[in-house]
Each structure stands twice: as C-alpha cells, then as structure tokens.
Write an enzyme that holds these catalytic residues in place. Sequence first.
Site, PDB file in Angstrom:
ATOM      1  N   ALA A   1      -8.304  -4.130   9.661  1.00 45.26           N
ATOM      2  CA  ALA A   1      -8.869  -4.645   8.365  1.00 45.26           C
ATOM      3  C   ALA A   1      -7.903  -4.479   7.114  1.00 45.26           C
ATOM      4  O   ALA A   1      -6.416  -4.882   7.352  1.00 45.26           O
ATOM      5  CB  ALA A   1      -9.955  -3.992   8.174  1.00 45.26           C
ATOM      6  N   CYS A   2      -8.478  -4.370   6.145  1.00 42.36           N
ATOM      7  CA  CYS A   2      -7.555  -4.113   4.829  1.00 42.36           C
ATOM      8  C   CYS A   2      -6.550  -3.123   4.865  1.00 42.36           C
ATOM      9  O   CYS A   2      -5.475  -3.215   4.150  1.00 42.36           O
ATOM     10  CB  CYS A   2      -8.515  -3.998   3.709  1.00 42.36           C
ATOM     11  SG  CYS A   2      -9.821  -5.066   3.143  1.00 42.36           S
ATOM     12  N   SER A   3      -6.315  -2.188   5.687  1.00 47.29           N
ATOM     13  CA  SER A   3      -5.460  -1.058   5.911  1.00 47.29           C
ATOM     14  C   SER A   3      -4.362  -1.479   7.042  1.00 47.29           C
ATOM     15  O   SER A   3      -3.483  -0.639   7.010  1.00 47.29           O
ATOM     16  CB  SER A   3      -6.168   0.239   6.415  1.00 47.29           C
ATOM     17  OG  SER A   3      -7.134   0.809   5.287  1.00 47.29           O
ATOM     18  N   SER A   4      -4.367  -2.790   7.360  1.00 52.10           N
ATOM     19  CA  SER A   4      -3.457  -3.299   8.381  1.00 52.10           C
ATOM     20  C   SER A   4      -1.837  -2.978   7.890  1.00 52.10           C
ATOM     21  O   SER A   4      -0.998  -2.656   8.703  1.00 52.10           O
ATOM     22  CB  SER A   4      -3.704  -4.768   8.905  1.00 52.10           C
ATOM     23  OG  SER A   4      -5.076  -4.864   9.166  1.00 52.10           O
TER      24      SER A   4
END
Length: 373
Positions: A155-158
């Site tokens: 997700a946004c931490s990819s």
Amino acid sequence: MHNVVISGTGLYTPANSISNEELVESFNAYVRQFNADNAAAIERGELEALTESSAAFIEKASGIKSRFVIDKAGILDPQRMTPRIPDRSNDEWGILCEMAVGAAKQALERAGKTVADIDGVIVACSNLQRAYPAVAIEVQAALGIQGFGYDMNVACSSATFGLQAAANAVQLGQARAVLMVNPEICTGHLNFRDRDSHFIFGDAATAVIVERADLATSQHQWDVVGTKLLTQFSNNIRNNFGFLNRAAEEGIGARDKLFVQEGRKVFKDVCPMVAELIAAHLAENRLNVGDVKRFWLHQANLNMNLLIARKLLGRDAEPGEAPVILDTYANTSSAGSVIAFHKHQDDLPSGALGVLSSFGAGYSIGSVILRKR
C-alpha cells in the site's frame, strides 16, 4: 558487503490537474441529482439524503488544494465520476509501465546512469494493473534493462519497503544498481461519490536509483544509513477489489471494492506509531532527532504530518523541516514521500541527515535514514 547510496530520483506528473473547486462542482451536481431522483424514498426515510461538499471543507480536512490525474473529463462527469483510461492491446506498453518509464528516465539522467548499469527493477505501488506478467518485467523490457524484475505491494508504504529490498540487493552484491519505481493511479480505486474521501487521491509516478557507493558518480548522492519496517494488521484502510470478486457475485459493485477507510481511527492509531518507529530507528543508529534536517513524510494528510513532526521534535516543525507537496499532488500513495524527497533535497549541505518515511494500509510503516554525501 557494499555501501549503498541513492544516486537519482525521478518524477512523472500527469498533464491534467483538478482543483478542489472543480471537484466539488462535479460532486455537488451528482448529489443534487441523486437527491432529486430519490426524493420520494428520502421522504419516506428509506434513503438518506446526500450532503454537498465544499472546497473549504476539503482543505481544512486534508490540506489538499488540487491533484494531478491521468484523466480529468471522466472524473468530473457527474454521470461517470471515474477516470476513463482506454484499454490497450497486449502489444502496447501498459499505462503503469508508461508512467514508470517516464519517472525512470529522469532518475537515470539524474544519477548519470544508463540502462546498462541497472541489474534489477522493482515496481512497488498500491494497485497493480494486473496479476501477471509483472509490471516490473514490462518496465524492464520497455527500458531495455538486463537482469530481474518483480512487483510488490505494501500500500502507501510500498516505496520504503521497495527501497529496503533494493538496498539489500545492492548491499549483498546481487545487483550493482536497482531501479525502484512507484507508478500510482490512485484515482482508479477512489470512490468519487463518497463525500468523506472523494478528494483524497491524485496520480503520479516516482523512481529511485539505488546503487553501490563505489560505482556512483552522481552529484546527488545520499548514503542509505539504515532502513526499518513495521506492519500491524488493521481493517481501517482497505480495498477488497481482486480476482476473487467474480466468484462472489453478491459483492460486485459493493462500496468496499474501492478505497474505504475509518479516517479518525487511522489518524489516532498511525501518528504515534510513525513517530515511535522513526525515533527508535534513529536511536538504533545512535542518531538524535534534533540532528535530522529534513523529514520527507508520506503525503496523505497535512494534519497527520504536522502531528508526527510535533511528536518527534517536541515542537512545531519549522518551514522546510517537513516539506509538503500534497497541497498540489494530493495523496499519491507510495509516491508521496518520494515526491517530497525529489523536490526538496538539493538545498541541503553535505553531511545533512534526513528521514524518508511512509505509512498507510496494513498498517504498514517504513523509515529510511539518509545522509547527503
């Protein structure tokens, strides 16, 4: 074991931008039509009337003023309210590949590298265009890179998870250099008919060159001092769209097949977790928070970033300590912190310490400590 540097970054920005005012005009037109079409059911109490939005509400809630998008017309059409991205044949490069290549070329130029110098490609993003073949292998082919490629999604931490994977590969001698790219078409999984979230996302792609320090020639080198990752399961940010949807017809078109979140819960849970992780990461590397000149934080919500910086510093961040790009880009998921890094790094002197951090669904949090060469 090799020392590792980030030697180049790149950014692909779509040509189209949508202001809050434009988005609100479209949303409110939809609301008025919905309420008119369902007036009788609303009167009987069978349906709840929808509430209009406003540009002031959006900016106060998020700090967002506009967002770049792959397609503007489809999003602003009250009868459609989703981007129109024509299907491409299997003989054409996909849209995610195209965006990734645009960012990658800029990163290669900034790093002073050619595709012959790259041994691996990692595509790290929130939503992949397909299950297979991997988009990373497509990007590899489009650029003419030899070696390996794979996709990953946290997700946004990819991006921060992708940076750790790239740094590990270089450090262990598995690659001289790795291209890590984050193509994000966030508007594709956004429900533009949801007042609480229709304004959150924008589209963009970023790229980072991670390579051996002894081979780097760039004027924009950053030592990767360390990386630290954390995940903790939560349903407070979720998207249930996937290949199994066709096996459960009763769920097709349901609200949870697009982005959904419990925003207040996310804010309460994630902010302290991010501050604690960054502080612990710095301490593990015998570094003080006060020594950090810049925090490139995930660009999801201005209030979140202000609070995280305050928890870390014990005061409000000074201008430039935690740069903001979400006012013009909105939340671009994994690309956001890298956009901030790309746009706000050249003014720092040699030896300056910085932290690139992302956080999002999972929950997932990543911290990358960097020192300018």
